[in-house]
Design a protein around this motif. Structure first.
Motif, short mmCIF file in Angstrom:
data_model
loop_
_atom_site.label_atom_id
_atom_site.label_comp_id
_atom_site.label_asym_id
_atom_site.label_seq_id
_atom_site.Cartn_x
_atom_site.Cartn_y
_atom_site.Cartn_z
N ASP A 111 39.61 -7.36 -10.74
CA ASP A 111 40.94 -7.37 -10.06
C ASP A 111 41.32 -8.89 -10.26
O ASP A 111 42.56 -9.11 -10.37
N MET A 112 40.48 -9.68 -10.67
CA MET A 112 41.06 -10.94 -10.54
C MET A 112 41.40 -11.27 -12.13
O MET A 112 42.53 -11.98 -12.25
N LEU A 113 40.87 -10.55 -13.19
CA LEU A 113 41.53 -10.54 -14.43
C LEU A 113 42.91 -10.14 -14.54
O LEU A 113 43.71 -10.22 -15.34
N THR A 114 42.88 -8.79 -13.80
CA THR A 114 44.29 -8.24 -13.68
C THR A 114 45.49 -8.95 -13.27
O THR A 114 46.45 -9.03 -13.90
N ALA A 115 45.02 -9.60 -12.22
CA ALA A 115 45.99 -10.57 -11.58
C ALA A 115 46.43 -11.75 -12.29
O ALA A 115 47.78 -11.98 -12.25
N ALA B 80 0.83 -1.08 -0.12
CA ALA B 80 -0.15 -0.16 0.04
C ALA B 80 0.92 1.12 0.01
O ALA B 80 0.43 2.36 -0.69
N LEU B 81 2.14 1.18 0.59
CA LEU B 81 2.80 2.52 0.87
C LEU B 81 3.64 2.53 -0.76
O LEU B 81 4.13 3.48 -0.94
N GLY B 82 3.46 1.56 -1.57
CA GLY B 82 4.27 1.73 -3.10
C GLY B 82 5.79 1.36 -2.89
O GLY B 82 6.34 1.71 -3.74
N GLU B 83 6.03 0.65 -1.75
CA GLU B 83 7.45 0.33 -1.59
C GLU B 83 7.60 -0.94 -2.52
O GLU B 83 6.95 -1.96 -2.69
N THR B 84 8.93 -1.02 -3.26
CA THR B 84 9.33 -1.92 -4.15
C THR B 84 10.52 -2.67 -3.49
O THR B 84 11.18 -2.13 -2.60
N TRP B 85 10.53 -4.04 -3.51
CA TRP B 85 11.78 -4.89 -3.04
C TRP B 85 12.73 -4.76 -3.91
O TRP B 85 12.67 -4.62 -5.25
N THR B 86 13.78 -4.45 -3.41
CA THR B 86 15.13 -4.16 -4.03
C THR B 86 16.06 -5.29 -3.36
O THR B 86 16.23 -5.34 -2.21
N PRO B 87 17.08 -6.02 -4.15
CA PRO B 87 17.68 -6.96 -3.84
C PRO B 87 19.26 -6.31 -2.84
O PRO B 87 19.42 -5.00 -3.19
N LEU B 88 19.74 -6.67 -1.76
CA LEU B 88 20.73 -6.47 -1.16
C LEU B 88 22.14 -6.78 -1.85
O LEU B 88 22.87 -5.60 -1.87
N ILE B 89 22.32 -7.68 -2.70
CA ILE B 89 23.44 -7.77 -3.51
C ILE B 89 22.91 -7.98 -5.08
O ILE B 89 21.94 -8.58 -5.38
N THR B 90 23.74 -7.11 -5.76
CA THR B 90 23.16 -7.40 -7.33
C THR B 90 24.52 -7.67 -8.13
O THR B 90 25.65 -7.77 -7.33
N ALA B 91 24.23 -8.09 -9.28
CA ALA B 91 25.38 -8.75 -10.21
C ALA B 91 26.52 -7.58 -10.37
O ALA B 91 27.71 -7.90 -10.42
N SER B 92 26.15 -6.24 -10.43
CA SER B 92 27.07 -5.31 -10.54
C SER B 92 28.14 -4.86 -9.19
O SER B 92 28.96 -4.25 -9.59
N ALA B 93 27.50 -5.69 -8.18
CA ALA B 93 28.53 -5.64 -7.17
C ALA B 93 29.67 -6.32 -7.26
O ALA B 93 30.73 -6.08 -6.33
N PHE B 94 29.75 -7.27 -8.12
CA PHE B 94 31.15 -8.14 -8.26
C PHE B 94 31.91 -7.66 -9.56
O PHE B 94 32.90 -8.35 -9.81
N ASP B 95 31.66 -6.47 -10.29
CA ASP B 95 32.45 -6.08 -11.24
C ASP B 95 33.75 -5.84 -10.82
O ASP B 95 34.82 -6.16 -11.59
N GLY B 96 33.93 -5.09 -9.58
CA GLY B 96 35.33 -4.64 -9.16
C GLY B 96 36.32 -5.92 -8.89
O GLY B 96 37.27 -6.02 -9.15
N PRO B 97 35.87 -6.97 -8.13
CA PRO B 97 36.35 -8.10 -7.84
C PRO B 97 36.94 -8.75 -9.15
O PRO B 97 37.96 -9.42 -9.44
#
Length: 66
Positions: free
Chosen positions: A40-44, A20-37
Motif C-alpha cells: 500500500d505504501m509503495l502504491t501511494a 511434553a505435549l509437543g507444542e511449538t512456539w509460534t510468534p504472534l506477528i510475522t514478517a509476512s504480516a507487513f506485506d499488505g501495508p
C-alpha cells in the motif's frame, strides 16, 4: 518459603508440560504480516511521484507555449 517453592516448581513444570505435549512456539506477528501495508505504501508513493511528474510536465508545456 512455601510460596517460593511453589513458584519455582510452577516455573519449572509449566514449560515442561508444554514441551511434553509437543507444542511449538509460534510468534504472534510475522514478517509476512507487513506485506499488505508495504505494498500500500509503495502504491501511494508511486501515485504521488506520478502526479508530480504530470504537474511538472504540464508546467513545462505551459512554459513552452507562452
Amino acid at each position: 518459603m512455601k510460596k517460593r517453592i511453589l513458584a519455582a516448581l510452577t516455573a519449572l513444570l509449566v514449560p515442561a508440560q508444554a514441551f511434553a505435549l509437543g507444542e511449538t512456539w509460534t510468534p504472534l506477528i510475522t514478517a509476512s504480516a507487513f506485506d499488505g501495508p508495504r505494498i500500500d505504501m509503495l502504491t501511494a508513493v508511486g501515485g504521488i511521484i506520478t502526479l508530480l511528474l504530470i504537474i511538472a510536465g504540464i508546467a513545462f508545456l505551459a512554459k513552452i507555449f507562452r
